[in-house]
Structures are given as structure tokens and as C-alpha cells.
Motif scaffolding. Sequence first.
Motif, PDB file in Angstrom:
ATOM      1  N   ALA B  96       1.101  -1.161  -0.242  1.00 15.97           N
ATOM      2  CA  ALA B  96       0.072   0.031   0.107  1.00 15.97           C
ATOM      3  C   ALA B  96       1.205   1.194  -0.107  1.00 15.97           C
ATOM      4  O   ALA B  96       1.798   1.105   0.708  1.00 15.97           O
ATOM      5  CB  ALA B  96      -0.125   0.263   1.205  1.00 15.97           C
ATOM      6  N   PHE B  97       0.789   2.060  -0.454  1.00 15.72           N
ATOM      7  CA  PHE B  97       1.255   3.336  -1.281  1.00 15.72           C
ATOM      8  C   PHE B  97       0.699   4.441  -0.595  1.00 15.72           C
ATOM      9  O   PHE B  97      -0.786   4.709  -0.061  1.00 15.72           O
ATOM     10  CB  PHE B  97       1.893   3.964  -2.953  1.00 15.72           C
ATOM     11  N   GLN B  98       1.786   5.692   0.080  1.00 13.46           N
ATOM     12  CA  GLN B  98       0.969   6.690   0.459  1.00 13.46           C
ATOM     13  C   GLN B  98       0.023   7.771  -0.361  1.00 13.46           C
ATOM     14  O   GLN B  98      -0.464   8.401   0.320  1.00 13.46           O
ATOM     15  CB  GLN B  98       2.545   7.717   0.572  1.00 13.46           C
ATOM     16  N   GLN B  99       0.117   7.463  -2.014  1.00 13.99           N
ATOM     17  CA  GLN B  99      -0.460   8.046  -2.729  1.00 13.99           C
ATOM     18  C   GLN B  99      -1.750   7.209  -2.668  1.00 13.99           C
ATOM     19  O   GLN B  99      -2.653   7.609  -4.083  1.00 13.99           O
ATOM     20  CB  GLN B  99      -0.111   9.085  -4.101  1.00 13.99           C
ATOM     21  N   PHE B 100      -1.731   6.409  -2.189  1.00 16.61           N
ATOM     22  CA  PHE B 100      -3.090   5.289  -2.725  1.00 16.61           C
ATOM     23  C   PHE B 100      -2.733   4.175  -4.296  1.00 16.61           C
ATOM     24  O   PHE B 100      -2.555   3.484  -3.733  1.00 16.61           O
ATOM     25  CB  PHE B 100      -4.785   5.294  -2.610  1.00 16.61           C
ATOM     26  N   ASN B 101      -2.782   5.372  -4.767  1.00 18.76           N
ATOM     27  CA  ASN B 101      -2.424   5.130  -6.300  1.00 18.76           C
ATOM     28  C   ASN B 101      -3.692   4.258  -6.593  1.00 18.76           C
ATOM     29  O   ASN B 101      -3.321   2.481  -7.068  1.00 18.76           O
ATOM     30  CB  ASN B 101      -1.143   4.325  -6.371  1.00 18.76           C
ATOM     31  N   LEU B 102      -4.907   4.232  -6.479  1.00 19.80           N
ATOM     32  CA  LEU B 102      -5.864   3.167  -7.128  1.00 19.80           C
ATOM     33  C   LEU B 102      -6.135   3.437  -8.688  1.00 19.80           C
ATOM     34  O   LEU B 102      -5.946   4.694  -9.194  1.00 19.80           O
ATOM     35  CB  LEU B 102      -7.754   3.746  -6.499  1.00 19.80           C
ATOM     36  N   GLY B 153      -9.851  10.633   0.776  1.00 20.19           N
ATOM     37  CA  GLY B 153      -8.568  10.332   1.034  1.00 20.19           C
ATOM     38  C   GLY B 153      -8.705   8.837   1.784  1.00 20.19           C
ATOM     39  O   GLY B 153      -7.906   7.849   1.525  1.00 20.19           O
ATOM     40  N   GLY B 154      -8.696   8.359   3.032  1.00 14.18           N
ATOM     41  CA  GLY B 154      -9.230   7.953   3.665  1.00 14.18           C
ATOM     42  C   GLY B 154      -9.693   5.865   3.114  1.00 14.18           C
ATOM     43  O   GLY B 154      -9.279   4.813   3.121  1.00 14.18           O
ATOM     44  N   GLN B 155     -10.894   6.621   2.881  1.00 13.38           N
ATOM     45  CA  GLN B 155     -11.598   5.482   1.776  1.00 13.38           C
ATOM     46  C   GLN B 155     -11.235   5.253   0.845  1.00 13.38           C
ATOM     47  O   GLN B 155     -10.953   3.472   0.631  1.00 13.38           O
ATOM     48  CB  GLN B 155     -13.290   5.743   1.375  1.00 13.38           C
ATOM     49  N   GLN B 156     -10.310   5.797   0.043  1.00 15.61           N
ATOM     50  CA  GLN B 156      -9.378   5.308  -1.365  1.00 15.61           C
ATOM     51  C   GLN B 156      -8.500   4.390  -0.639  1.00 15.61           C
ATOM     52  O   GLN B 156      -8.058   3.398  -1.318  1.00 15.61           O
ATOM     53  CB  GLN B 156      -8.530   6.403  -1.880  1.00 15.61           C
ATOM     54  N   GLN B 157      -7.487   4.985   0.579  1.00 12.59           N
ATOM     55  CA  GLN B 157      -6.389   4.569   1.094  1.00 12.59           C
ATOM     56  C   GLN B 157      -7.074   2.952   1.582  1.00 12.59           C
ATOM     57  O   GLN B 157      -6.283   1.871   1.411  1.00 12.59           O
ATOM     58  CB  GLN B 157      -5.989   4.740   2.153  1.00 12.59           C
ATOM     59  N   ARG B 158      -8.393   3.151   1.770  1.00 14.75           N
ATOM     60  CA  ARG B 158      -8.885   1.736   2.732  1.00 14.75           C
ATOM     61  C   ARG B 158      -9.050   0.161   1.386  1.00 14.75           C
ATOM     62  O   ARG B 158      -8.580  -0.672   1.551  1.00 14.75           O
ATOM     63  CB  ARG B 158     -10.418   1.625   3.444  1.00 14.75           C
ATOM     64  N   PHE B 174       3.236  -1.682   3.754  1.00 15.77           N
ATOM     65  CA  PHE B 174       2.665   0.163   4.065  1.00 15.77           C
ATOM     66  C   PHE B 174       3.771   0.846   4.083  1.00 15.77           C
ATOM     67  O   PHE B 174       4.789   0.870   5.056  1.00 15.77           O
ATOM     68  CB  PHE B 174       2.158  -0.075   5.136  1.00 15.77           C
ATOM     69  N   ASP B 175       3.704   1.491   2.660  1.00 18.29           N
ATOM     70  CA  ASP B 175       5.341   3.060   2.896  1.00 18.29           C
ATOM     71  C   ASP B 175       3.748   4.143   3.137  1.00 18.29           C
ATOM     72  O   ASP B 175       3.534   4.327   2.276  1.00 18.29           O
ATOM     73  CB  ASP B 175       5.185   2.888   1.132  1.00 18.29           C
ATOM     74  N   GLU B 176       4.370   4.245   4.402  1.00 12.74           N
ATOM     75  CA  GLU B 176       3.450   5.336   4.528  1.00 12.74           C
ATOM     76  C   GLU B 176       2.178   6.127   4.184  1.00 12.74           C
ATOM     77  O   GLU B 176       2.249   7.216   3.366  1.00 12.74           O
ATOM     78  CB  GLU B 176       4.490   6.835   4.474  1.00 12.74           C
ATOM     79  N   VAL B 177       1.415   4.790   4.758  1.00 14.28           N
ATOM     80  CA  VAL B 177       0.121   5.192   4.231  1.00 14.28           C
ATOM     81  C   VAL B 177      -0.942   6.173   4.238  1.00 14.28           C
ATOM     82  O   VAL B 177      -1.848   6.262   4.037  1.00 14.28           O
ATOM     83  CB  VAL B 177      -0.058   3.372   3.957  1.00 14.28           C
ATOM     84  N   THR B 178      -0.439   6.849   6.060  1.00 14.27           N
ATOM     85  CA  THR B 178      -1.431   7.373   6.606  1.00 14.27           C
ATOM     86  C   THR B 178      -1.320   9.100   5.981  1.00 14.27           C
ATOM     87  O   THR B 178      -1.575  10.551   6.377  1.00 14.27           O
ATOM     88  CB  THR B 178      -2.098   7.716   7.373  1.00 14.27           C
ATOM     89  N   SER B 179       0.628   9.001   5.578  1.00 15.28           N
ATOM     90  CA  SER B 179       1.265  10.326   5.667  1.00 15.28           C
ATOM     91  C   SER B 179       0.148  12.056   4.598  1.00 15.28           C
ATOM     92  O   SER B 179       0.214  12.206   4.861  1.00 15.28           O
ATOM     93  CB  SER B 179       2.677  10.007   5.082  1.00 15.28           C
ATOM     94  N   ALA B 180      -0.240  10.588   3.681  1.00 17.50           N
ATOM     95  CA  ALA B 180      -0.826  12.182   2.078  1.00 17.50           C
ATOM     96  C   ALA B 180      -2.496  12.494   2.625  1.00 17.50           C
ATOM     97  O   ALA B 180      -3.039  12.485   2.383  1.00 17.50           O
ATOM     98  CB  ALA B 180      -1.281  11.346   1.403  1.00 17.50           C
TER      99      ALA B 180
END
Lengths: 220, 256
Positions: B96-102, B153-158, B174-180
Motif C-alpha cells: 500500500a502506497f502513500q498516494q493510494f494509487n488506485l 482519501g481515507g476510503q481510497q486508502q482502505r 505499508f509505505d507511509e500510508v497515512t502521510s497523505a
Amino acid sequence: MGYTLNFAVVWRNFDRLLEGLALSLGLAVISILIGAAIGLAVAFALISKYRAASWPATAYVTLIRNLPILVLVLFAYFALPQMGVRLDKVESFVAVLAIYSGAYLAEVFRAGLLSIPKGLTEAGLAIGLTPIQIRTTIIAPLMLRNVLPSMSSTIISLFKDTSLAAAIAVPELTFQARKINVESFRVIETWIVASALYVATCALIAALMRRIERRLALPR
Amino acid sequence: MSKTILEIEGLRKTYGSLEVLKGIDCAVHEGEVIAIIGSSGSGKTTLLRCINMLEDFEGGTIRLDGEEIGYHAEGSMRRRKSEKDIARQRALTGMAFQQFNLFPHMTAEANVMLGLLKVKRLPKDEARAIALKWLDRVGLGDRAGHFPGQLSGGQQQRVAIARAIAMNPRLMLFDEVTSALDPELVGEVLQVIKGLAADGMTMLLVTHEMRFAYEVASRVIFMNQGVIGEDGNPREMFVAPKTERLADFLKTSSFN
């Protein structure tokens, strides 16, 4: 001026103009479809880190974009047969317009590819997709959405370029108009009607492209 | 000690003349939740990215379940594996990435299904069932048909976490998944990660959330200038750091 407008001859021959227009459209559609396939492959080659791919792609785009299309049309029809490649009028024109549109669309696609965030490729890699799968399922569909607006003007340009087929007597719209002109001497009327047909068709293409754009727009 | 999943030996990575990883040795065991902390530029994200070959590396070996990642020996030479082999190995770890990348042109459900269809080659029904199960697990069962642009953003990351975990990886990165994320959206993502930890998922988390690392991690690795500075139990490390470097780092980072 002593010239009285009389459209009667043009209307009598209107079906010939429409046949010409249909052929123009047919030439454009086939050439652009082939050109789009070429353009997509060349665009990926242009941005490739491998020189063996990017160098020939750059050479192709540079060469074709710096040649007048009329020169290409005449070369393909008159010079190629001397070199043993024999194509009929329509085939040689389609080949030229496809190669020509390939170079222009490659540039359009390249710009679209550069605007796609690298993170999406990485996300694809991370779930185990191969680079080719990433291109077909993620990069290409997103790039096409990006480039639809600029593609619209390129396509219209290419459609208008079909008029150059008249130079090798392909009976498309411009060729038909010139024939009616010569037979009837109704110079102004003939070219006004032919022009109107070009304008209307281009407007239709633009409207169609806008529609596709709206359809594919990402919901937010 | 439980089974070793990941074994890193002498890992070195350079960007031009800059050496980012200067010989990392580390073993990860099944079920461990490891927080990787350290200041920016310490090499923690690079370490994570080497594990699934998003970065090539110049020296050392990484083994996942005993299989060497990314490279194989050819006589005395070391060669990068084929893209196909590397793709297969990448599917064994989730990221999982910092910027979600969906993928923005696919619904949440389609994002999760893509790997199941194209990599695991599951039939569509089965892939959809798995996708819905995991979207449900991250609390987004009712958002399956939404596009990323329609999610917070939170939903995208999930969704991004569901996409990775649905592949049933051996190891999650998990790469800094909450930083953005906006501060009020951090909690929902950390909650999901906590749930996965409770399930026994083996995880490596690069994070700046010290409180979270303290609460959830079973082990903490402190990266400092391309080497592992300290490696141990979070309670001991946060309360009584052995090195001055870690003590300084903890002072400057927001623990509370």
C-alpha cells in the motif's frame, strides 16, 4: 459580376458529391484506425528507456511529420511501383494516410502517456501485473481519456487531408467536386456545396468526439 | 521463534554515487508486525521498495520463503530475473502506497478484482466475491461501485489496502500510508491495519505514526543513514533507546 448563381446542376449531381463524401469518410476511418494502432505502439516506443525502441520511433515521427503529405501521396502512387511495390490508388492513399496519422497520433499519445502518474504503474506492478498487462489495462485506457480533446482536432485534420487523394484521382469528395465543376462550369456553386459538406462533416466529428469525451469522463 | 518468511542479507542500494542502503541484514518471522521508523532519507522507504523489486538493488540478497527475490546467480554473475518471474514474485507481497494509487478509471470493486483476474486468473464470480469480502472487511462494502474520485482519501486508502490484501500475500508492505491523509481520516486507515495485525498478517510498516508503532508493532526497526540503527521491542526502544541517534529522533518526532 455578371455571374448568376444557379445550383440546379450541383443538386442534380448531389449524389455524386455524397458518394465522394462517403469515400472520404471511409478513407479517413480506415486510415485513422490503422494509424491509431501504429501511433500507440510508436508512442510507447518513444518513451521507452531502450534506445533500440526509442531511436527508430523518433526517426519515423521526425521523418513523416517533416514531409508534406502530398509528397508522400505522390511518392507512394508514382515512385513505389518503380521499386516493385504495386498498390492501387485507394490502397496507396490509405497506406500513406495511415502512416501519416500514425506519426501525428504517436505525438498526441506520447503527451498523454507522460501525464499518467508513475504511482499507477507501481501499483500495477505491486499486485503482480506484467508491464504489458499494465499498459493494456491501466495506462492505455487512461491515456486515451487524457488525449481525446487533442485527438479530436487531429482526426478532423486527417479527415480534411483525404482531399489530397484527388491528386491521384481517387473519387472522393474533392475529386467529385472538381469533376462537376469541369463538366458544368458552375464553379462557385460546386465549391460552395463541397465546402459546406466538409464543414458539416467536421462539425459532426467534433460533436461526436465531445460526446465520447463526456461518456468516458471519470465520475467524481 | 516462528517460521522465517523474509531474509535480507547485506542489502545494498545506490542511486548514482549516493549509497542509500549500506548493508541491511534482517529476518522477518511469520506474524510479526514491524514498524520501520527513521528520519527522511534514512532509507526506510527504499528498503520496502527493494523487497518487491520496485527498486533494483546492487548488492546482497532478499529471500521470501527461501526463494531469492529479483535476481539469480549465473556462475559468478548476478542477473535480474525475467519480468515474468519478478511479476510472479511481486504477487507474493502486497503493498500500500502513500498516494493510494488506485486506478481512477475502475470502480473500487474493479480495482480489487484486477489482480485476481489478471494475475491469479480466477473466474469473474470468484474474484468478485473475494473483492466484496475484502471491501466489506475494510468497511466499504457499500462503496464497491464507486470510483476513486468519488471516495475520500481515507476510503481510497482502505480500498488500496483491500486490493493488496485480496491477493492473499505472504507479507504486506505499508509505505507511509497515512502521510497523505487529512488528520481526521488517519484513524480509519490505522484501524484497518490493526485488524489485519490481529489476524496474524505479517507486515512491514514504514510510518511516522509513533503512537501507532508503539501500540501495534511487535518489533521496531530504526533506520539511520542507510543502516539499521536499532532493532527491538517497541516498549524497550521507545522508553529506553540504546543509541543517542534514536533518542534524538524520538525527541523530534511527535510521539503523542
